[in-house]
Design a protein around this motif. Structure first.
Motif, short mmCIF file in Angstrom:
data_model
loop_
_atom_site.label_atom_id
_atom_site.label_comp_id
_atom_site.label_asym_id
_atom_site.label_seq_id
_atom_site.Cartn_x
_atom_site.Cartn_y
_atom_site.Cartn_z
N PRO A 87 0.82 -1.22 0.00
CA PRO A 87 0.00 0.00 0.00
C PRO A 87 0.85 1.26 0.00
N THR A 88 0.34 2.29 -0.67
CA THR A 88 0.98 3.61 -0.62
C THR A 88 0.23 4.52 0.34
N LEU A 89 -0.96 4.10 0.72
CA LEU A 89 -1.79 4.87 1.65
C LEU A 89 -2.49 3.88 2.57
N VAL A 90 -2.47 4.13 3.86
CA VAL A 90 -3.13 3.26 4.83
C VAL A 90 -4.11 4.10 5.64
N PHE A 91 -5.35 3.63 5.73
CA PHE A 91 -6.36 4.27 6.58
C PHE A 91 -6.42 3.51 7.89
N SER A 92 -6.35 4.22 8.98
CA SER A 92 -6.50 3.61 10.30
C SER A 92 -7.73 4.26 10.92
N THR A 93 -8.84 3.55 10.87
CA THR A 93 -10.12 4.14 11.29
C THR A 93 -10.84 3.19 12.23
N HIS A 94 -12.04 3.57 12.60
CA HIS A 94 -12.89 2.69 13.40
C HIS A 94 -14.25 2.63 12.74
N TYR A 95 -15.01 1.58 13.05
CA TYR A 95 -16.34 1.47 12.45
C TYR A 95 -17.44 1.34 13.49
N ASP A 96 -17.14 1.72 14.71
CA ASP A 96 -18.21 1.80 15.70
C ASP A 96 -18.66 3.25 15.83
N CYS A 97 -19.87 3.43 16.29
CA CYS A 97 -20.45 4.77 16.45
C CYS A 97 -21.03 4.88 17.85
N VAL A 98 -21.18 6.11 18.31
CA VAL A 98 -21.79 6.31 19.62
C VAL A 98 -23.31 6.13 19.51
N PRO A 99 -23.96 5.64 20.57
CA PRO A 99 -25.42 5.51 20.58
C PRO A 99 -26.07 6.89 20.53
N PRO A 100 -27.29 6.99 20.13
CA PRO A 100 -28.17 5.92 19.71
C PRO A 100 -28.01 5.62 18.23
N PHE A 101 -28.38 4.42 17.84
CA PHE A 101 -28.37 4.05 16.43
C PHE A 101 -29.58 4.65 15.74
N PHE A 102 -29.39 5.15 14.54
CA PHE A 102 -30.51 5.48 13.66
C PHE A 102 -30.06 5.24 12.24
N PRO A 103 -30.95 4.74 11.39
CA PRO A 103 -30.59 4.35 10.02
C PRO A 103 -30.33 5.57 9.13
N SER A 104 -29.79 5.27 7.96
CA SER A 104 -29.49 6.33 7.00
C SER A 104 -30.76 6.88 6.36
N ARG A 105 -30.60 8.05 5.79
CA ARG A 105 -31.66 8.61 4.96
C ARG A 105 -30.98 9.43 3.86
N LEU A 106 -31.66 9.54 2.75
CA LEU A 106 -31.13 10.27 1.60
C LEU A 106 -32.09 11.41 1.31
N GLU A 107 -31.61 12.64 1.44
CA GLU A 107 -32.44 13.81 1.19
C GLU A 107 -31.64 14.81 0.37
N GLY A 108 -32.14 15.17 -0.78
CA GLY A 108 -31.48 16.16 -1.62
C GLY A 108 -30.07 15.76 -2.03
N GLY A 109 -29.88 14.46 -2.23
CA GLY A 109 -28.58 13.97 -2.64
C GLY A 109 -27.55 13.86 -1.53
N VAL A 110 -28.00 14.06 -0.28
CA VAL A 110 -27.11 13.98 0.88
C VAL A 110 -27.50 12.79 1.73
N ILE A 111 -26.51 11.94 2.07
CA ILE A 111 -26.76 10.81 2.96
C ILE A 111 -26.50 11.25 4.38
#
Length: 90
Positions: free
Chosen positions: A61-85
């Motif tokens: 790799p020439t670029l490495v991402f070091s991230t996380h995939y957990d989120c703080v509560p509360p959970f809520f699903p995605s929505r798409l409005e005006g081209g914005v997620i």
């Protein structure tokens, strides 16, 4: 490598409850999705079904991402409005 619909991929990821302590399902989904896209994926067990992921395209790799995939509560699903997620983690 297959083409990627970024909006669909993003919404699929955001729509999984990945609040802290609930990362197992999103880790599994992410590993499976990356493998389907041709990535080599290594899963490093952490605790309670939680894993760190290392994914690469079989090259140095020439670029490495070091991230996380957990989120703080509360959970809520995605929505798409005006081209914005919107949604937790979007």
């Amino acid at each position: 490598m297959p083409s990627i619909d970024v909006a669909t991929l993003t919404r699929s990821l955001v729509d999984i409850d990945s609040t802290t302590g609930q990362e197992h399902q999103v880790g599994r989904w992410l590993a499976d999705t990356l493998r389907a896209l041709g990535y080599a994926v290594v899963e490093q067990p952490v605790s309670d079904g939680r894993v760190n992921l290392w994914a690469h395209l079989h090259t140095t790799p020439t670029l490495v991402f070091s991230t996380h995939y957990d989120c703080v509560p509360p959970f809520f699903p995605s929505r798409l409005e005006g081209g914005v997620i919107s949604g937790r983690g979007a």
